[in-house]
Design an enzyme around this catalytic site. Structure first.
Site, PDB file in Angstrom:
ATOM      1  NE  ARG A  92      -4.773  -3.150  16.531  1.00  0.00           N
ATOM      2  CZ  ARG A  92      -5.908  -2.949  15.874  1.00  0.00           C
ATOM      3  NH1 ARG A  92      -7.057  -3.385  16.395  1.00  0.00           N
ATOM      4  NH2 ARG A  92      -5.913  -2.326  14.718  1.00  0.00           N
ATOM      5  N   GLY A 323      -4.542  -0.117   8.580  1.00  0.00           N
ATOM      6  CA  GLY A 323      -5.015   1.047   9.315  1.00  0.00           C
ATOM      7  C   GLY A 323      -3.996   1.470  10.362  1.00  0.00           C
ATOM      8  CD  GLU A 324      -2.737  -1.218  14.288  1.00  0.00           C
ATOM      9  OE1 GLU A 324      -1.601  -0.930  14.726  1.00  0.00           O
ATOM     10  OE2 GLU A 324      -3.208  -2.357  14.343  1.00  0.00           O
ATOM     11  N   GLY A 325      -3.112   4.239  11.384  1.00  0.00           N
ATOM     12  CA  GLY A 325      -2.359   5.438  11.074  1.00  0.00           C
ATOM     13  C   GLY A 325      -1.192   5.248  10.125  1.00  0.00           C
TER      14      GLY A 325
END
Length: 372
Positions: A92, A323-325
């Site tokens: 990721r 998620g992940e921004g």
């Protein structure tokens, strides 16, 4: 390197946003002849930006940064995620760095820079650029259902690394941080912290995370239950709590949030991880949440409980669960619009004029009749 952290100082160092600037923003709306509530959330967000930046009229947002803290978690080895426990986080990170991850694509679209901070990815540090790994504390973390995630020294180092990142961003001229995380197993850790701080049982805070099935959810719930037993004895010491049942990314994000508030740097929270860290940070400095806004809900029950405790209302409902921004980046156009609408017209970058084009040849009545 001194790794001691005096958490008590944050209560006095964190000030409230500028109330005078907030009133100035409200007066600015009146000058623009905007009816009360006529622009909805834009008016509230514009006032928040004005108070956070201590200026009215505000300047348009020009230095937004997507900031992703990355780390692996020992509980991932229990299969609590659909993502690969070995190498999943590193993959990721690579996707963000090479620009193919959704958050990187969206950040380019909205004009935000992206920064990844590896604090505990379980991978060879030589796999990533030096600027990504220079704050790394360790590889991975302990399995929090049976052991501490970090030593006390590692927790303090991670916390101070987050503080250092906040200083770096403030000194670089970043005017808004869109905060996210990268880490397999992180929603399990977040559920433990929120459950411990809110006094709830495992089932009330355990969500589906990466989209687990019923059987995996039960494994995840049992893991959260066992970790909660380890968290409760250290609830009075937030750094000890992060060491026992958090991780390097959680400690770093908590340190970042507090130092960002000290440096008067506004932050948009994304996902259950940043929500859990915000809840820890609130325990340390009760005024700190005034410097944050919540992007959206991801469906994680722990996140909803944290936002309720923080009295934060999400900015949008895009239904993003990963998620992940991503949710935070999707809130950026709304914040940009709030700042632009409230700014002096001369300060707002004008749109590029469209190139002239030849007018289209529209059919006449005679042309249409000829077809028949």
């Amino acid at each position: 390197m001194d790794t001691t952290v005096d958490l008590d100082t944050f209560s006095s160092l964190v000030e409230r946003p500028d109330e005078g600037a907030r009133r100035g923003a409200e007066e600015r709306w009146q000058q623009l002849a905007v009816p009360r509530g006529g622009l909805g959330r834009l008016q509230e967000l514009g006032a928040w930006l004005a108070s956070a930046r201590g200026e009215a009229p505000v300047r348009p947002l020009t230095g937004a940064r997507v900031l992703l803290f990355a780390a692996d978690h020992g509980v991932a080895s229990l299969g609590v995620s659909t993502l690969d426990a070995r190498g999943g986080t590193a993959d990721r990170v690579r996707a963000v760095l090479d620009g193919t991850a959704p958050v990187a694509v969206l950040a380019r679209r909205y004009g935000a820079d992206v920064r990844v901070v590896d604090v505990a990815v379980d991978a060879d540090p030589n796999e990533f650029p030096e600027e990504v790994v220079r704050h790394r504390v360790r590889r991975g973390s302990g399995r929090i259902d049976v052991e501490d995630a970090l030593s006390a020294d590692e927790a303090a180092r991670a916390f101070r690394a987050g503080m250092a990142v906040a200083d770096e961003e403030a000194d670089a001229g970043t005017d808004l941080v869109l905060l996210g995380d990268l880490g397999v197993g992180s929603t399990t850790v977040a559920a433990v912290l929120v459950g411990a701080l809110c006094g709830t049982d495992a089932a009330a805070v355990t969500g589906r995370g990466s989209g687990v099935d019923d059987r995996t959810w039960m494994v995840k719930c049992a893991t959260v239950r066992d970790a909660l037993r380890r968290a409760r004895p250290v609830l009075g010491d937030q750094l000890a709590l992060l060491a026992a049942t958090g991780g390097a990314d959680f400690a770093a994000i908590t340190g970042f949030l507090l130092q960002a508030a000290v440096r008067k740097l506004p932050v948009v929270l994304d996902g259950v991880v940043s929500a859990a860290c915000a809840l820890v940070a609130q325990r340390i400095a009760f005024r700190a949440p005034e410097w944050w806004r919540a992007a959206s809900l991801t469906g994680e029950p722990a996140q909803a409980k944290a936002y309720d405790r923080l009295t934060l209302t999400p900015l949008h409902e895009a239904g993003v669960t990963m998620g992940e921004g991503v949710g935070a980046v999707l809130a950026l156009p709304l914040l940009q619009a709030a700042g632009d609408t409230l700014a002096e017209p001369s300060a707002v970058p004008s749109a590029k004029p469209l190139p002239p084009r030849a007018p289209a040849k529209l059919p006449t009545a005679a042309d249409l009749l000829d077809r028949y």
